[in-house]
Design a protein around this motif. Structure first.
Motif, PDB file in Angstrom:
ATOM      1  N   SER A   1       0.827  -1.202   0.000  1.00  0.00           N
ATOM      2  CA  SER A   1       0.000   0.000   0.000  1.00  0.00           C
ATOM      3  C   SER A   1       0.862   1.254   0.000  1.00  0.00           C
ATOM      4  CB  SER A   1      -0.934   0.011   1.223  1.00  0.00           C
ATOM      5  OG  SER A   1      -0.182  -0.012   2.421  1.00  0.00           O
ATOM      6  N   SER A   2       2.083   1.138  -0.585  1.00  0.00           N
ATOM      7  CA  SER A   2       3.025   2.238  -0.545  1.00  0.00           C
ATOM      8  C   SER A   2       3.281   2.789  -1.930  1.00  0.00           C
ATOM      9  CB  SER A   2       4.346   1.766   0.076  1.00  0.00           C
ATOM     10  OG  SER A   2       4.128   1.182   1.328  1.00  0.00           O
ATOM     11  N   SER A   3       3.903   3.966  -1.968  1.00  0.00           N
ATOM     12  CA  SER A   3       4.212   4.598  -3.242  1.00  0.00           C
ATOM     13  C   SER A   3       5.616   5.158  -3.202  1.00  0.00           C
ATOM     14  CB  SER A   3       3.201   5.713  -3.549  1.00  0.00           C
ATOM     15  OG  SER A   3       3.138   6.643  -2.474  1.00  0.00           O
ATOM     16  N   LEU A   4       6.351   4.995  -4.287  1.00  0.00           N
ATOM     17  CA  LEU A   4       7.707   5.505  -4.396  1.00  0.00           C
ATOM     18  C   LEU A   4       7.664   7.019  -4.562  1.00  0.00           C
ATOM     19  CD1 LEU A   4      10.749   4.798  -4.681  1.00  0.00           C
ATOM     20  CD2 LEU A   4      10.370   4.669  -7.152  1.00  0.00           C
ATOM     21  N   LEU A   5       8.484   7.727  -3.789  1.00  0.00           N
ATOM     22  CA  LEU A   5       8.485   9.188  -3.827  1.00  0.00           C
ATOM     23  C   LEU A   5       9.560   9.692  -4.763  1.00  0.00           C
ATOM     24  CD1 LEU A   5       8.104  10.146  -0.055  1.00  0.00           C
ATOM     25  CD2 LEU A   5       6.352   9.493  -1.698  1.00  0.00           C
ATOM     26  N   ASN A   6       9.228  10.763  -5.489  1.00  0.00           N
ATOM     27  CA  ASN A   6      10.227  11.446  -6.303  1.00  0.00           C
ATOM     28  C   ASN A   6      10.038  12.956  -6.288  1.00  0.00           C
ATOM     29  OD1 ASN A   6       7.999  11.821  -7.967  1.00  0.00           O
ATOM     30  ND2 ASN A   6       8.569  10.118  -9.328  1.00  0.00           N
TER      31      ASN A   6
ATOM     32  N   THR B   1      23.501   0.370   6.052  1.00  0.00           N
ATOM     33  CA  THR B   1      24.274  -0.519   5.184  1.00  0.00           C
ATOM     34  C   THR B   1      23.480  -0.737   3.908  1.00  0.00           C
ATOM     35  OG1 THR B   1      25.242  -1.668   7.078  1.00  0.00           O
ATOM     36  CG2 THR B   1      25.338  -2.790   4.931  1.00  0.00           C
ATOM     37  N   PRO B   2      24.024  -0.369   2.745  1.00  0.00           N
ATOM     38  CA  PRO B   2      23.266  -0.500   1.504  1.00  0.00           C
ATOM     39  C   PRO B   2      22.735  -1.916   1.281  1.00  0.00           C
ATOM     40  CG  PRO B   2      25.228   0.801   1.139  1.00  0.00           C
ATOM     41  CD  PRO B   2      25.336   0.266   2.539  1.00  0.00           C
ATOM     42  N   ASP B   3      21.493  -1.988   0.838  1.00  0.00           N
ATOM     43  CA  ASP B   3      20.802  -3.250   0.533  1.00  0.00           C
ATOM     44  C   ASP B   3      20.646  -4.161   1.744  1.00  0.00           C
ATOM     45  OD1 ASP B   3      20.203  -2.645  -2.053  1.00  0.00           O
ATOM     46  OD2 ASP B   3      21.784  -3.842  -2.950  1.00  0.00           O
ATOM     47  N   VAL B   4      20.893  -3.652   2.936  1.00  0.00           N
ATOM     48  CA  VAL B   4      20.727  -4.428   4.162  1.00  0.00           C
ATOM     49  C   VAL B   4      19.782  -3.719   5.125  1.00  0.00           C
ATOM     50  CG1 VAL B   4      21.868  -5.360   6.218  1.00  0.00           C
ATOM     51  CG2 VAL B   4      22.975  -5.556   3.968  1.00  0.00           C
ATOM     52  N   THR B   5      20.080  -2.460   5.414  1.00  0.00           N
ATOM     53  CA  THR B   5      19.330  -1.705   6.414  1.00  0.00           C
ATOM     54  C   THR B   5      18.076  -1.075   5.811  1.00  0.00           C
ATOM     55  OG1 THR B   5      21.407  -1.145   7.530  1.00  0.00           O
ATOM     56  CG2 THR B   5      19.450   0.146   8.113  1.00  0.00           C
ATOM     57  N   THR B   6      16.958  -1.282   6.468  1.00  0.00           N
ATOM     58  CA  THR B   6      15.720  -0.585   6.142  1.00  0.00           C
ATOM     59  C   THR B   6      15.554   0.560   7.132  1.00  0.00           C
ATOM     60  OG1 THR B   6      14.658  -2.584   5.306  1.00  0.00           O
ATOM     61  CG2 THR B   6      13.208  -0.797   5.986  1.00  0.00           C
ATOM     62  N   VAL B   7      15.215   1.728   6.630  1.00  0.00           N
ATOM     63  CA  VAL B   7      14.985   2.896   7.471  1.00  0.00           C
ATOM     64  C   VAL B   7      13.488   3.189   7.498  1.00  0.00           C
ATOM     65  CG1 VAL B   7      15.480   5.348   7.833  1.00  0.00           C
ATOM     66  CG2 VAL B   7      17.250   3.827   6.896  1.00  0.00           C
TER      67      VAL B   7
ATOM     68  N   PRO C   1      22.271  10.775  -2.478  1.00  0.00           N
ATOM     69  CA  PRO C   1      22.554   9.833  -3.573  1.00  0.00           C
ATOM     70  C   PRO C   1      22.199   8.394  -3.224  1.00  0.00           C
ATOM     71  CG  PRO C   1      24.405  11.317  -3.224  1.00  0.00           C
ATOM     72  CD  PRO C   1      23.471  11.529  -2.074  1.00  0.00           C
ATOM     73  N   GLU C   2      21.629   7.694  -4.201  1.00  0.00           N
ATOM     74  CA  GLU C   2      21.379   6.250  -4.159  1.00  0.00           C
ATOM     75  C   GLU C   2      20.274   5.819  -3.195  1.00  0.00           C
ATOM     76  OE1 GLU C   2      22.648   4.784  -6.493  1.00  0.00           O
ATOM     77  OE2 GLU C   2      24.326   6.070  -7.029  1.00  0.00           O
ATOM     78  N   TRP C   3      19.443   6.744  -2.754  1.00  0.00           N
ATOM     79  CA  TRP C   3      18.357   6.389  -1.844  1.00  0.00           C
ATOM     80  C   TRP C   3      17.034   6.263  -2.595  1.00  0.00           C
ATOM     81  CZ3 TRP C   3      17.925   5.235   3.316  1.00  0.00           C
ATOM     82  CH2 TRP C   3      19.097   5.350   4.088  1.00  0.00           C
ATOM     83  N   GLU C   4      16.237   5.296  -2.163  1.00  0.00           N
ATOM     84  CA  GLU C   4      14.842   5.179  -2.586  1.00  0.00           C
ATOM     85  C   GLU C   4      13.975   5.344  -1.335  1.00  0.00           C
ATOM     86  OE1 GLU C   4      14.996   2.171  -6.434  1.00  0.00           O
ATOM     87  OE2 GLU C   4      14.464   1.396  -4.453  1.00  0.00           O
ATOM     88  N   VAL C   5      12.933   6.147  -1.457  1.00  0.00           N
ATOM     89  CA  VAL C   5      12.049   6.427  -0.329  1.00  0.00           C
ATOM     90  C   VAL C   5      10.608   6.163  -0.745  1.00  0.00           C
ATOM     91  CG1 VAL C   5      11.274   8.155   1.346  1.00  0.00           C
ATOM     92  CG2 VAL C   5      13.647   8.181   0.543  1.00  0.00           C
ATOM     93  N   TRP C   6       9.893   5.451   0.105  1.00  0.00           N
ATOM     94  CA  TRP C   6       8.504   5.106  -0.153  1.00  0.00           C
ATOM     95  C   TRP C   6       7.634   5.635   0.978  1.00  0.00           C
ATOM     96  CZ3 TRP C   6       7.229   1.412  -4.176  1.00  0.00           C
ATOM     97  CH2 TRP C   6       8.346   0.902  -4.846  1.00  0.00           C
TER      98      TRP C   6
ATOM     99  N   GLY D   1      12.842   3.861   3.726  1.00  0.00           N
ATOM    100  CA  GLY D   1      13.896   4.133   2.768  1.00  0.00           C
ATOM    101  C   GLY D   1      14.956   3.054   2.784  1.00  0.00           C
ATOM    102  N   SER D   2      15.657   2.929   1.676  1.00  0.00           N
ATOM    103  CA  SER D   2      16.759   1.978   1.559  1.00  0.00           C
ATOM    104  C   SER D   2      17.794   2.549   0.600  1.00  0.00           C
ATOM    105  CB  SER D   2      16.244   0.631   1.050  1.00  0.00           C
ATOM    106  OG  SER D   2      17.291  -0.311   0.975  1.00  0.00           O
ATOM    107  N   LYS D   3      19.042   2.264   0.909  1.00  0.00           N
ATOM    108  CA  LYS D   3      20.145   2.752   0.090  1.00  0.00           C
ATOM    109  C   LYS D   3      20.642   1.624  -0.797  1.00  0.00           C
ATOM    110  CE  LYS D   3      24.379   5.485   0.683  1.00  0.00           C
ATOM    111  NZ  LYS D   3      25.323   6.032   1.694  1.00  0.00           N
ATOM    112  N   ARG D   4      20.749   1.908  -2.079  1.00  0.00           N
ATOM    113  CA  ARG D   4      21.163   0.886  -3.026  1.00  0.00           C
ATOM    114  C   ARG D   4      22.653   0.608  -2.921  1.00  0.00           C
ATOM    115  NH1 ARG D   4      17.857   4.161  -6.201  1.00  0.00           N
ATOM    116  NH2 ARG D   4      19.686   5.082  -7.187  1.00  0.00           N
ATOM    117  N   LEU D   5      23.021  -0.639  -3.181  1.00  0.00           N
ATOM    118  CA  LEU D   5      24.422  -1.051  -3.122  1.00  0.00           C
ATOM    119  C   LEU D   5      25.259  -0.316  -4.144  1.00  0.00           C
ATOM    120  CD1 LEU D   5      26.279  -3.005  -1.610  1.00  0.00           C
ATOM    121  CD2 LEU D   5      25.809  -4.713  -3.373  1.00  0.00           C
TER     122      LEU D   5
END
Length: 329
Positions: free
Chosen positions: A10-15, A265-271, A294-299, A318-322
């Motif tokens: 039920s989430s949406s990617l933010l930009n 930690t990229p691709d490990v830690t969920t924020v 840089p390199e973050w995705e936030v939903w 949010g999560s940081k890509r490797l």
């Protein structure tokens, strides 16, 4: 998105932060709010603390089987940490599964510091923490396909959760049964209060307990040269980095974002960030800063049945890509 500990159905990617914040505050003004800690609807909640006059606050949770349709969660004076179950069963239901479980947590507050120490907001219990804990505990005790949790509880039980801005430590106390390890952090001034609450609720603490406590000042971390941070700020790998109702002052936004980026930690830690919507410009500044790292995705996590996923709150994961590591080489 397998790496997330959060249910993104039920989430949406933010930009775009401006549009996101505009929608949030439009929704906030649309209707009255009802917390699980109260049966009354209101359009005014004050600052958002539960009761800043009590030296010892007892937080009461009533967790109900969705089929039972019992009472909502409330916060009332009680005497000690305890658990009670009501086992009124009905035909066709598991006779060993209670209709409701009631939990009481005692939390000491430093009401003097709230009024005398400039900028001290962590010395009392805030409604966002109570509503967040209520949602997690409800889902943990009464999982439901019709009402799925926004967190993957199976993964949560295997996770190291580190909380920024723990305040009184109420979430460490409440969520300790549903995580592998919980680390409370906050500024040095709040260490005695959190220590007091952990000892109050876990008599053998720190022995035989999965909750730990360590000081962490975001401003100190942000001022520390990046090449020495790893030596001065050491933590076990973090699966879930939790920030609940810590976004309220513009001067703390940059240090908070630096701390989030450092601990992830990229691709490990969920924020997971939960805010109570107060100052629109502060929320916009935080979200804009996060999206521009840089390199973050936030939903955005929302549209659920839990109060914490709806007004007057907003929740982002949010999560940081490797790829951020590869790009720095």
């Amino acid at each position: 998105m397998k790496r997330y500990n959060v249910n993104l159905r039920s989430s949406s990617l933010l930009n775009h932060d401006k549009y996101q914040v505009f929608i949030l505050y439009t929704e906030l003004q649309a209707k009255d709010y009802q917390s699980p800690s109260s049966n009354e609807k209101t359009s005014f909640r004050g600052l958002g603390h539960v009761d800043s006059h009590q030296d010892i606050l007892s937080v009461h949770f009533t967790l109900t089987d969705p089929v039972a349709e019992l009472s909502h969660t409330s916060t009332v004076p009680e005497s000690s940490l305890k658990s009670r179950s009501r086992r009124r069963t009905r035909k066709g239901r598991d006779s060993h599964r209670p209709d409701a479980i009631e939990l009481d947590i005692q939390i000491a507050q430093d009401t003097t510091s709230l009024r005398s120490r400039k900028g001290d907001t962590g010395s009392v219990v805030w409604k966002a923490s109570v509503d967040f804990a209520s949602a997690i505990l409800q889902a943990a005790h009464f999982p439901s396909d019709d009402h799925p949790s926004f967190l993957d509880l199976a993964r949560l039980r295997e996770s190291h959760v580190l909380e920024l801005g723990s305040g009184t430590g109420i979430l460490g106390v409440a969520l300790s049964p549903v995580v592998r390890h919980y680390t409370c952090t906050d500024i040095h001034d709040l260490m005695p209060l959190i220590h007091k609450n952990l000892a109050l609720n876990f008599p053998e603490w720190p022995h035989g307990c999965n909750v730990s406590l360590t000081p962490l000042d975001w401003i100190e971390l942000a001022k520390t040269p990046s090449n020495t941070r790893s030596r001065l700020f050491k933590f076990d790998p973090i699966d879930l980095l939790l920030i609940v109702d810590c976004i309220y002052h513009p001067s703390l936004i940059s240090p908070l974002l630096t701390t989030i980026d450092f601990l992830t930690t990229p691709d490990v830690t969920t924020v997971l960030v939960v805010v109570e919507l107060r100052a629109e410009d502060v929320v916009r500044e935080f979200l804009s800063g996060w999206l521009n790292m840089p390199e973050w995705e936030v939903w955005r996590v929302g549209n659920g049945k839990d109060a914490i996923t709806r007004r007057p709150y907003a929740m982002w994961v949010g999560s940081k890509r490797l790829a951020s590591i590869h790009g720095s080489e």
